[in-house]
Design a protein around this motif. Sequence first.
Motif, PDB file in Angstrom:
ATOM      1  N   ARG A  96       0.861  -1.180   0.000  1.00 18.43           N
ATOM      2  CA  ARG A  96       0.000   0.000   0.000  1.00 18.43           C
ATOM      3  C   ARG A  96       0.901   1.235   0.000  1.00 18.43           C
ATOM      4  N   ASP A  97       0.602   2.153  -0.901  1.00 23.61           N
ATOM      5  CA  ASP A  97       1.369   3.379  -1.017  1.00 23.61           C
ATOM      6  C   ASP A  97       0.763   4.437  -0.101  1.00 23.61           C
ATOM      7  N   THR A  98       1.564   4.950   0.843  1.00 22.88           N
ATOM      8  CA  THR A  98       1.039   5.975   1.749  1.00 22.88           C
ATOM      9  C   THR A  98       0.943   7.340   1.072  1.00 22.88           C
ATOM     10  N   GLY A  99       1.602   7.496  -0.079  1.00 25.83           N
ATOM     11  CA  GLY A  99       1.579   8.773  -0.775  1.00 25.83           C
ATOM     12  C   GLY A  99       2.501   9.808  -0.164  1.00 25.83           C
ATOM     13  N   PHE A 100       3.274   9.410   0.855  1.00 28.27           N
ATOM     14  CA  PHE A 100       4.161  10.371   1.514  1.00 28.27           C
ATOM     15  C   PHE A 100       5.602  10.108   1.112  1.00 28.27           C
ATOM     16  N   ALA A 101       6.286  11.165   0.656  1.00 29.24           N
ATOM     17  CA  ALA A 101       7.687  11.075   0.255  1.00 29.24           C
ATOM     18  C   ALA A 101       8.548  11.850   1.249  1.00 29.24           C
ATOM     19  N   PRO A 102       9.400  11.159   1.996  1.00 29.90           N
ATOM     20  CA  PRO A 102      10.306  11.876   2.900  1.00 29.90           C
ATOM     21  C   PRO A 102      11.333  12.673   2.109  1.00 29.90           C
ATOM     22  N   ASP A 103      11.789  13.758   2.687  1.00 29.30           N
ATOM     23  CA  ASP A 103      12.811  14.576   2.026  1.00 29.30           C
ATOM     24  C   ASP A 103      14.107  13.783   1.890  1.00 29.30           C
ATOM     25  N   ILE A 104      14.825  14.040   0.796  1.00 33.62           N
ATOM     26  CA  ILE A 104      16.121  13.416   0.569  1.00 33.62           C
ATOM     27  C   ILE A 104      17.190  14.153   1.379  1.00 33.62           C
ATOM     28  N   SER A 105      18.132  13.389   1.920  1.00 34.18           N
ATOM     29  CA  SER A 105      19.248  13.944   2.696  1.00 34.18           C
ATOM     30  C   SER A 105      18.754  14.815   3.844  1.00 34.18           C
ATOM     31  N   SER A 106      17.714  14.329   4.512  1.00 33.56           N
ATOM     32  CA  SER A 106      17.163  15.018   5.676  1.00 33.56           C
ATOM     33  C   SER A 106      16.446  13.985   6.539  1.00 33.56           C
ATOM     34  N   TRP A 107      16.368  14.239   7.833  1.00 34.00           N
ATOM     35  CA  TRP A 107      15.712  13.303   8.738  1.00 34.00           C
ATOM     36  C   TRP A 107      14.201  13.508   8.764  1.00 34.00           C
ATOM     37  N   THR A 108      13.459  12.407   8.744  1.00 33.17           N
ATOM     38  CA  THR A 108      11.997  12.408   8.888  1.00 33.17           C
ATOM     39  C   THR A 108      11.614  11.335   9.899  1.00 33.17           C
ATOM     40  N   HIS A 109      10.731  11.685  10.799  1.00 31.97           N
ATOM     41  CA  HIS A 109      10.228  10.705  11.764  1.00 31.97           C
ATOM     42  C   HIS A 109       8.959  10.062  11.204  1.00 31.97           C
ATOM     43  N   ILE A 110       8.943   8.719  11.171  1.00 33.68           N
ATOM     44  CA  ILE A 110       7.806   7.960  10.649  1.00 33.68           C
ATOM     45  C   ILE A 110       7.269   7.058  11.753  1.00 33.68           C
ATOM     46  N   SER A 111       5.952   7.010  11.884  1.00 35.34           N
ATOM     47  CA  SER A 111       5.299   6.106  12.835  1.00 35.34           C
ATOM     48  C   SER A 111       4.132   5.401  12.162  1.00 35.34           C
ATOM     49  N   PHE A 112       4.079   4.081  12.314  1.00 33.06           N
ATOM     50  CA  PHE A 112       2.903   3.307  11.948  1.00 33.06           C
ATOM     51  C   PHE A 112       2.245   2.826  13.236  1.00 33.06           C
ATOM     52  N   VAL A 113       0.933   3.077  13.360  1.00 35.08           N
ATOM     53  CA  VAL A 113       0.212   2.745  14.584  1.00 35.08           C
ATOM     54  C   VAL A 113      -1.064   1.988  14.239  1.00 35.08           C
ATOM     55  N   ARG A 114      -1.193   0.779  14.787  1.00 30.89           N
ATOM     56  CA  ARG A 114      -2.442   0.022  14.606  1.00 30.89           C
ATOM     57  C   ARG A 114      -3.253   0.102  15.890  1.00 30.89           C
ATOM     58  N   ASN A 115      -4.491   0.562  15.753  1.00 26.35           N
ATOM     59  CA  ASN A 115      -5.455   0.601  16.858  1.00 26.35           C
ATOM     60  C   ASN A 115      -6.552  -0.397  16.537  1.00 26.35           C
ATOM     61  N   TYR A 116      -6.535  -1.529  17.205  1.00 28.22           N
ATOM     62  CA  TYR A 116      -7.449  -2.612  16.848  1.00 28.22           C
ATOM     63  C   TYR A 116      -8.905  -2.246  17.134  1.00 28.22           C
ATOM     64  N   SER A 117      -9.163  -1.528  18.214  1.00 28.08           N
ATOM     65  CA  SER A 117     -10.553  -1.204  18.573  1.00 28.08           C
ATOM     66  C   SER A 117     -11.202  -0.301  17.539  1.00 28.08           C
ATOM     67  N   SER A 118     -10.412   0.526  16.855  1.00 31.77           N
ATOM     68  CA  SER A 118     -10.973   1.389  15.811  1.00 31.77           C
ATOM     69  C   SER A 118     -10.696   0.853  14.415  1.00 31.77           C
ATOM     70  N   ASN A 119     -10.076  -0.352  14.343  1.00 32.93           N
ATOM     71  CA  ASN A 119      -9.815  -1.026  13.062  1.00 32.93           C
ATOM     72  C   ASN A 119      -9.002  -0.168  12.107  1.00 32.93           C
ATOM     73  N   THR A 120      -7.988   0.526  12.639  1.00 32.17           N
ATOM     74  CA  THR A 120      -7.215   1.422  11.776  1.00 32.17           C
ATOM     75  C   THR A 120      -5.712   1.171  11.906  1.00 32.17           C
ATOM     76  N   LEU A 121      -5.031   1.375  10.794  1.00 35.12           N
ATOM     77  CA  LEU A 121      -3.577   1.479  10.768  1.00 35.12           C
ATOM     78  C   LEU A 121      -3.273   2.857  10.208  1.00 35.12           C
ATOM     79  N   LYS A 122      -2.538   3.666  10.976  1.00 31.88           N
ATOM     80  CA  LYS A 122      -2.238   5.027  10.560  1.00 31.88           C
ATOM     81  C   LYS A 122      -0.744   5.228  10.426  1.00 31.88           C
ATOM     82  N   MET A 123      -0.370   6.157   9.546  1.00 30.04           N
ATOM     83  CA  MET A 123       1.018   6.570   9.453  1.00 30.04           C
ATOM     84  C   MET A 123       1.121   8.051   9.748  1.00 30.04           C
TER      85      MET A 123
END
Length: 222
Positions: A96-123
């Motif tokens: 699945r493509d998140t559609g988000f492109a991190p900047d090149i030669s720069s730091w980006t913080h990424i988090s994937f979080v699954r919440n089972y009670s709300s049936n969601t996986l978020k980035m």
Amino acid sequence: MANLRVDKITSTETFETTGSVQFDGDGDYLSSSTIISGTGFGINDFTVDFWIYPANANSGNYTGILNLKSSTASDRFQVAYHSSNIQVYTDTGSWRDTGFAPDISSWTHISFVRNYSSNTLKMYANGVEKWSVLNNHDYDEVFDEVWVGRHSGQSTYLNGFISNIRIVNGTALYTSNFKPSMRELEVVPGTVLLACQSKTDATLEKTGKTLTANGNAVANEL
């Protein structure tokens, strides 16, 4: 590294000095076979977060960031960099493509979080929700191995740096937009992996797991 990361979040705070692991895109990765003993995530909430510094844009194969391997395709959890975007391989057994492109030669913080009670996986990227999908999958197959910096199917490798990669099984650490920690991450309840923090040891892991550095994966101060 400290200044690069803090520039993405705020211009007034100082990031506590920490380390990273450098991958040159040619056979470099970290591996371990002892992440979650005897199971995958199951129906638990979970959180996967890390800092990434891509050295170049990727328009070809999927280059691996994190690969939680399992014999059943739909029970794997993989994060990769492809066509300049962050992509995730999960419950459907497809990318699945998140559609988000991190900047090149720069730091980006990424988090994937699954919440089972709300049936969601978020980035979240730098603490801002960028992508969400329904996910109530039971990851009941064993994660038999973890790779950091390598994709499994194509054996393609990340060219760049990863820092403070953490996997937490049982907790959705972020449920709304947040500010990424300005300190080196620590073990919290449910942490099954915390690595890529040392400036001198690429295999250092905070929960006692054994990591192997393959190829030229090396610790770095960036």
